[in-house]
Structure formats: C-alpha cells, structure tokens
Design a protein around this motif. Structure first.
Motif, PDB file in Angstrom:
ATOM      1  N   LYS A 204       0.817  -1.125   0.032  1.00 29.28           N
ATOM      2  CA  LYS A 204      -0.060   0.271   0.112  1.00 29.28           C
ATOM      3  C   LYS A 204       0.854   1.198  -0.009  1.00 29.28           C
ATOM      4  CE  LYS A 204      -4.417   1.866   2.163  1.00 29.28           C
ATOM      5  NZ  LYS A 204      -5.541   0.720   2.861  1.00 29.28           N
ATOM      6  N   GLU A 205       2.086   1.037   0.221  1.00 26.63           N
ATOM      7  CA  GLU A 205       2.953   2.777   0.966  1.00 26.63           C
ATOM      8  C   GLU A 205       3.634   2.529  -0.765  1.00 26.63           C
ATOM      9  OE1 GLU A 205       3.124  -0.833   2.618  1.00 26.63           O
ATOM     10  OE2 GLU A 205       1.612   0.101   4.120  1.00 26.63           O
ATOM     11  N   ASP A 206       3.322   1.679  -1.087  1.00 26.45           N
ATOM     12  CA  ASP A 206       4.044   1.933  -3.112  1.00 26.45           C
ATOM     13  C   ASP A 206       3.443   2.981  -3.879  1.00 26.45           C
ATOM     14  OD1 ASP A 206       6.575   0.273  -2.114  1.00 26.45           O
ATOM     15  OD2 ASP A 206       5.037  -1.070  -2.414  1.00 26.45           O
ATOM     16  N   PHE A 207       1.894   3.543  -3.389  1.00 25.02           N
ATOM     17  CA  PHE A 207       1.243   3.723  -3.498  1.00 25.02           C
ATOM     18  C   PHE A 207       1.822   5.316  -4.935  1.00 25.02           C
ATOM     19  CE2 PHE A 207      -2.420   7.403  -3.552  1.00 25.02           C
ATOM     20  CZ  PHE A 207      -2.996   7.261  -5.800  1.00 25.02           C
ATOM     21  N   ASP A 208       2.583   6.182  -3.155  1.00 22.79           N
ATOM     22  CA  ASP A 208       3.045   7.627  -4.249  1.00 22.79           C
ATOM     23  C   ASP A 208       3.874   7.311  -4.939  1.00 22.79           C
ATOM     24  OD1 ASP A 208       1.035   8.586  -1.843  1.00 22.79           O
ATOM     25  OD2 ASP A 208       2.924   9.216  -0.554  1.00 22.79           O
ATOM     26  N   THR A 209       4.981   6.259  -4.764  1.00 24.99           N
ATOM     27  CA  THR A 209       5.652   6.190  -6.061  1.00 24.99           C
ATOM     28  C   THR A 209       5.929   5.522  -7.192  1.00 24.99           C
ATOM     29  OG1 THR A 209       7.436   5.139  -4.300  1.00 24.99           O
ATOM     30  CG2 THR A 209       8.302   4.139  -6.089  1.00 24.99           C
ATOM     31  N   HIS A 210       4.246   4.426  -7.658  1.00 25.42           N
ATOM     32  CA  HIS A 210       3.810   4.422  -8.647  1.00 25.42           C
ATOM     33  C   HIS A 210       2.767   5.768  -9.202  1.00 25.42           C
ATOM     34  CE1 HIS A 210      -0.060   3.174 -11.145  1.00 25.42           C
ATOM     35  NE2 HIS A 210       0.381   2.188 -10.991  1.00 25.42           N
ATOM     36  N   GLU A 211       2.191   6.289  -8.726  1.00 26.48           N
ATOM     37  CA  GLU A 211       1.596   8.131  -9.036  1.00 26.48           C
ATOM     38  C   GLU A 211       3.344   8.701  -9.354  1.00 26.48           C
ATOM     39  OE1 GLU A 211      -1.793   9.311  -8.579  1.00 26.48           O
ATOM     40  OE2 GLU A 211      -1.280   7.389  -9.097  1.00 26.48           O
ATOM     41  N   THR A 212       3.883   9.322  -8.654  1.00 28.04           N
ATOM     42  CA  THR A 212       5.220   9.659  -9.123  1.00 28.04           C
ATOM     43  C   THR A 212       5.397   9.031 -10.441  1.00 28.04           C
ATOM     44  OG1 THR A 212       5.891   9.480  -7.216  1.00 28.04           O
ATOM     45  CG2 THR A 212       7.449  10.060  -9.296  1.00 28.04           C
ATOM     46  N   LYS A 213       5.760   7.228 -10.532  1.00 24.50           N
ATOM     47  CA  LYS A 213       6.501   6.890 -12.133  1.00 24.50           C
ATOM     48  C   LYS A 213       5.215   7.265 -13.183  1.00 24.50           C
ATOM     49  CE  LYS A 213       6.343   2.982 -14.896  1.00 24.50           C
ATOM     50  NZ  LYS A 213       6.389   1.903 -15.186  1.00 24.50           N
ATOM     51  N   GLU A 487      13.791  14.028  -0.129  1.00 19.09           N
ATOM     52  CA  GLU A 487      12.072  13.798  -0.775  1.00 19.09           C
ATOM     53  C   GLU A 487      12.874  12.759  -2.669  1.00 19.09           C
ATOM     54  OE1 GLU A 487       8.057  15.743  -1.376  1.00 19.09           O
ATOM     55  OE2 GLU A 487       9.815  16.862  -1.540  1.00 19.09           O
ATOM     56  N   ILE A 488      13.545  14.123  -2.860  1.00 18.73           N
ATOM     57  CA  ILE A 488      13.519  13.549  -4.816  1.00 18.73           C
ATOM     58  C   ILE A 488      14.451  12.117  -4.266  1.00 18.73           C
ATOM     59  CG2 ILE A 488      15.234  14.126  -6.473  1.00 18.73           C
ATOM     60  CD1 ILE A 488      14.238  17.170  -5.904  1.00 18.73           C
ATOM     61  N   ILE A 489      14.904  12.035  -3.784  1.00 17.35           N
ATOM     62  CA  ILE A 489      16.709  10.782  -3.479  1.00 17.35           C
ATOM     63  C   ILE A 489      15.489   9.350  -3.475  1.00 17.35           C
ATOM     64  CG2 ILE A 489      18.145   9.851  -3.030  1.00 17.35           C
ATOM     65  CD1 ILE A 489      18.783  11.826  -4.855  1.00 17.35           C
ATOM     66  N   ASP A 490      14.608  10.050  -2.433  1.00 16.09           N
ATOM     67  CA  ASP A 490      14.141   9.083  -1.734  1.00 16.09           C
ATOM     68  C   ASP A 490      13.146   8.342  -2.851  1.00 16.09           C
ATOM     69  OD1 ASP A 490      15.322   9.005   1.152  1.00 16.09           O
ATOM     70  OD2 ASP A 490      13.438  10.127   1.816  1.00 16.09           O
ATOM     71  N   LEU A 491      12.250   9.429  -3.692  1.00 18.77           N
ATOM     72  CA  LEU A 491      11.161   8.353  -4.400  1.00 18.77           C
ATOM     73  C   LEU A 491      12.240   7.988  -5.874  1.00 18.77           C
ATOM     74  CD1 LEU A 491       8.354  10.974  -4.995  1.00 18.77           C
ATOM     75  CD2 LEU A 491       8.350   8.578  -4.557  1.00 18.77           C
ATOM     76  N   ALA A 492      13.392   8.583  -5.993  1.00 20.65           N
ATOM     77  CA  ALA A 492      14.147   8.077  -6.695  1.00 20.65           C
ATOM     78  C   ALA A 492      14.672   6.878  -6.802  1.00 20.65           C
ATOM     79  CB  ALA A 492      15.563   9.897  -7.866  1.00 20.65           C
ATOM     80  N   TYR A 493      14.955   6.749  -6.161  1.00 23.05           N
ATOM     81  CA  TYR A 493      15.188   4.965  -5.099  1.00 23.05           C
ATOM     82  C   TYR A 493      15.092   3.947  -5.700  1.00 23.05           C
ATOM     83  CZ  TYR A 493      19.719   5.041  -2.469  1.00 23.05           C
ATOM     84  OH  TYR A 493      21.272   4.890  -1.774  1.00 23.05           O
TER      85      TYR A 493
END
Length: 594
Positions: A204-213, A487-493
């Motif tokens: 569930k926590e991956d939602f924000d990463t998915h939205e970013t993609k 914040e940027i690097i966490d998502l980029a990872y």
C-alpha cells in the motif's frame, strides 16, 4: 471460511510503461510470500515481460498465466478494456496475433481490437470484463441495463463458460452500484464471477511511488489539480485473506475459488529447447547440409587451388571437421542465410566488414565470404564459435556501411517476407541521473533543483544512486542536509531501473520461418515507423528465434568514400586502382607511420 487460495489474474508490471510498478521478480516474490499457486501477468496492450515472467515463475514453482489487457470495440459499439488470458498454446498464439494486429492498426496512439478479432480466439482464451474501464461497467453506470444484457449475452454466446465477470473494490467511484447491479444479472445468465484487484504495486505504501511513475510517463505533476486520478492505494498485491475480508458480503469463497478454477484452465508452455530458422531456398537435389557442404567445398577450392598438397590437406581436414559440427548442431541454414545476404551486399556495392568476434574462427565462414580472415593463417579456433559440448546459436557480428545498411534489411524482408522480418525492442530504464530529473519534475520542484542534484551524480556507465552516494561525500551530505533533496532521492531510489520507454536494438534483426507474430507479439513504433518484436534480444533467443546482427558502422562508410575518391584520382592518372582486399598486413610504411 477460506478453503482455497486467491489467484491474481489482473497484474500490471513495469512493462505496462504508462502504469504499473511491479518488477517481474517482485510479482513472483509476492505470490511466493502469500503462498499463491499461480499468478498472471496482464500488461496493457503488450506481452513485453512474458518470457522473463514464465522463466522466473517456473523456477519458483509457481504456475504462470499469460495474458494481456486490451482495448475492445465491443458489440455495443463502445470501447473499453477487456482482460484476456491464454488457456493453451493456441490461445497464446492467437492473442499474440491480435496484439500484433492492433499495433499495426493503431491511430494517433490509440490501440484497440474489434469484437471479430476477439471472437477468433474463442475456445482458447478466457475473457474477463467488469473493471471500471470496461464497457459493461460503463453501461451500468449510465443505466443502460437492456444494452448491458445484450452485451453480456453476446459474450456468453461467443465464449461460453470462458466469459467471466469481475468485481473490484479499489475505492473508485460507482464500484458498489456496479456490484449490486451485475451480481444478479450474472447469476441469471449463469456467468461466473470473480473478485479481481487490478494490481499495480507490492505494498500500500508504494502508491505514491506509482503515482510518481504515472506522472513521469504522462508529463504531469503530482500536485496538478487537473490531473486525472486513475489509481488508488488499494491496488497493491493483496493476500487471500485481504480479498476474503474485502468481499465478505459477496460469497467470497465462490469469488476466490473461481479465480483458482480459471488458473487451472490456463495451461501455456513456452518452447525453449529448439531454434526456428527461416527456410533458406536450396536446390531440389539438396538439403541444407548437403548444399552447405557443396558450396563450402567449391569456394574453398578456389581459395586454395594454388596451395601445396600438404596445405590443401590441412585446409580440407579443417573444413570437413567444421561441416560435421555444423551439421550435427543443425546450423547449416544459418550459414547459408548469412552468406546469402553478405554476397548480395557485395554484389550491390554495400561495404561489408571483414568479420570480427568468434565467427572469424570458422573456415566455412571464410570460404563462403562471410568473413575475410583466414582462421588457419591466424591460428583462430572454431570451437570459440561453435562448441559441440555447449551448443548455442552461433552469432556473426556483421558490419555494414551505415548509409546502406537498410538496403540489406530490405533485401532480407523481400526474400523471406516482410511479416517474417523484424527489429528487436529494447527497454529504456530510469537511470540514476535521469530519474532524479524526472522525479523532481513530477514533484513540481524547480528545474534548477533537479539539475543541481543530477549533476552531483558522476556521468559514468553503470552509475547508480547508491554508488554515487558512496563515492561522493558532498552528494551524501546534501541529501542529509536538504529535505527537498532527500525527498527526491527517496523516490528516485524506488524508481531507479524501472522500464521507462520502448526503444529499438541498434543492430539486431529477427528472421522467422513465417510470420513473426506466430512466435512473439510485435510492437509498432509510429514515430519511427519501426516494427519490433515485443521480446528483447535475450527473450527472442530464449524462445528459439534467431537474431542476426546488421550493424551500421560509420568507419566502413568513411573507408568506402575514401577508396572511391582515391580511385577516381588514380583512374584519371591512368594508374592501377586501389583494392583493399589485396593490401598486405606487413607494409613497413604503415608501421613507420604508426
């Protein structure tokens, strides 16, 4: 009580490109962790990841299900998504065919299939409808109940018990109204119903990463109020218990059991132990082996006819040995095909390289003119090219003049049929420097910030964010000290290495014994008007198709122009023209120059 395991039949991976975050190994790991016996891969309009998916699933002891999500022009005339799963190898072949057809018929990037195309697969595929993007969901939404019943009957009559209705609870609007309406109608028409999850990510926590993609691929920003929100945080890889709890008011045992029943009906196997070579046209009195032998012997004779008797015996013995190995491994037609298009190139003023790599160790290749290096003179080993103890498809790296390479590909397409010849897809991934810029833009950060962070990452092939942090203390400190950077690097990872776009292999061409779409689905890139296999070069070879390397080399183009310029001058001076094939390799003047 739960008596069986739920099977995820609607799963999008990173290869859906515009949506989906799951890597292939993550799909398998999730299924293993949740003790699911089977899982499907159903990317949008493609099967890019299917071969990798099958290999990893089977290695993990999980039954893989091949499928795809297609846009269908339904009997009602409306367009919506349909989920298709292959029941057997015939079903897979038919699905690959309609995917390939839809790619070629796309208009303005819109890819769809007709109901007639889908009908052609009846008996060999499972058809599932009911997601929020499906036509039957839309008909319920607009209260066109009579049209809905007509549509359901059309599917039922065509696909019989292979037509399934799915219901979802993802937190999207109108889901409950759809469930309340469709369940009694499905029961009335004896249409099985399953629970489905439209899975896009692991947790569930991956939602924000998915939205970013999604924002990266659509060019939007996360804080754009006008951005269409197509996904929810519920689209994670749920457990059987999660599904049971979610649908506890809708006979969850039946919904879950039906998903397992469908999985049991889907039995596709991939052939990975044979090669599929195009049919090279040999004279009636010959087969591939005998024709290769005759051709090699006659051409070798022309090369060695003035050699000593002892040398002739050495060359003949080597040729006989190589031919025996080539016949035993079944690669005679491969040599004939390569020799043919290289000879055509030479006859049509297309400069060809002298050969490089392990192929230069073959006397058969030298005799046929595939290479221009005598392996005996240079003490080159044939076994580096074809090793009878470790049989794998030989691979000639062939260089052509960059300006005229396409002429050779056109010749091959004319000879074997345009539908049998295709280039090969590659997948661009989110590399360290690029993913930082992409994430910064998706988060709505100033361009200068993304640019500054990106430039802290060394521009070295194979560089990753982790390597950059470990090798650049200043970069590491910037991440620790600046919240925006962190914040940027966490998502980029989380996005680093994910498939971002479809590209084209620089030199690989596949030639199949018939239509490519019978062996793997094809992808059409409207921007470059290129037809490509949907499988990458490794997967193409895994299923037995043969890759030929048609490499465009600028050096050959420069040499060709130089020789022609020199010979124009020499002709004017009534001097002997330059022939590269007669140049010696021990000219003292050349070494003096070096």
């Amino acid at each position: 009580m739960m008596q069986t395991s739920f099977v995820h039949l609607r799963v999008s991976s990173e290869f859906s490109i515009s949506r989906g975050l799951l890597r292939i190994n993550e799909i398998i790991e999730n299924a293993q962790k949740l003790k699911m016996p089977s899982v499907a891969l159903t990317d949008l309009n493609n099967m890019f990841g299917m071969v990798k998916f099958f290999k990893k699933a089977e290695a993990a002891g999980i039954k893989p299900i091949a499928g795809t999500i297609l846009n269908l022009e339904s009997p009602s005339g409306e367009c919506g998504e349909i989920l298709c799963l292959a029941k057997n190898n015939d079903g897979l072949k038919l699905l690959m065919g309609i995917i390939s057809k839809s790619q070629l018929q796309q208009e303005n990037g819109n890819i769809s299939i007709s109901f007639g195309d889908l009908r052609s697969c009846a008996g060999n595929i499972i058809v599932i409808s009911g997601g929020p993007s499906s036509t039957i969901f839309n008909l319920v939404k607009h209260q066109k109940i009579q049209n809905l019943k007509t549509e359901l009957l059309s599917f039922k009559e065509t696909f019989k018990n292979d037509f399934i209705v799915e219901i979802q609870r993802l937190g999207k609007i109108f889901e409950e109204e759809f469930i309340q309406c469709i369940l009694p109608i499905a029961s009335e028409f004896s249409i099985p119903v399953i629970a489905s999850n439209d899975t896009m990510f692991s947790q569930k926590e991956d939602f924000d990463t998915h939205e970013t993609k999604v924002c990266i691929n659509t060019g939007k920003t996360l804080n754009d109020s006008n951005r269409e929100r197509l996904f929810t945080s519920e689209q994670y890889f749920k457990s059987t218990k999660d599904i049971f709890t979610l649908f506890r008011d809708c006979d969850p045992d039946t919904l879950i059991n039906n998903s397992l029943t469908i999985a049991q009906k889907c039995n596709v196997t991939l052939t990975t132990d044979q090669y599929f070579l195009p049919e090279y046209p040999v004279p009636k009195e010959h087969d591939f082996d005998s024709f290769l032998s005759e051709l090699s012997n006659s051409k070798l004779y022309e090369i060695i006819k003035f050699y000593s008797k002892e040398d002739k015996l050495i060359y003949q013995k080597r040729l006989d040995y190589e031919l025996a190995q080539i016949h035993a491994t079944g690669f005679s037609s491969y040599f004939l095909i390569v020799a043919d298009f290289i000879q055509w190139s030479k006859d049509n003023d297309v400069p060809v390289g002298p050969g490089r790599g392990s192929g230069a160790g073959s006397l058969v290749a030298y005799a046929l003119g595939i290479t221009a290096l005598d392996p005996l003179e240079h003490n080159l080993l044939f076994e580096r090219f074809i090793n009878p103890e470790r049989i794998s498809m030989p691979d000639f790296d062939i260089d052509f003049c960059m300006d005229k390479r396409d002429l050779v590909i056109d010749y091959v397409a004319q000879k074997y049929g345009k539908s049998a010849v295709s280039q090969i897809a590659t997948f661009g991934t989110m590399a360290a420097r690029a993913v930082v810029r992409d994430v910064a833009r998706a988060l709505g950060k100033p361009y200068a910030l993304g640019d500054r962070i990106s430039k802290m990452i060394p521009f070295i092939p194979g560089m990753t964010l982790e390597k950059a942090i470990n090798s650049q203390p200043i970069f590491k400190k910037m991440i620790q000290d600046e919240d925006e950077v962190s914040e940027i690097i966490d998502l980029a990872y989380k996005l680093e290495g994910i498939a971002r776009n479809v590209g084209k292999h620089a030199g690989g061409i596949v030639i199949a014994p018939g239509s490519i779409a019978d062996f793997c689905p094809t992808y059409f890139d409207p921007q470059s008007s290129s037809l490509m296999t949907q499988f990458d070069k490794d997967d193409v070879e895994t299923i037995g198709l043969v890759k030929f390397d048609f490499l465009g080399l600028r050096t050959l183009t420069v040499i060709d122009r130089a020789v022609k310029t020199i010979n124009e001058y020499l002709t004017q001076q009534n001097k002997e023209i330059l022939d590269l094939n007669t140049l010696t390799l021990d000219d003292p003047k050349v070494f003096d120059l070096l």
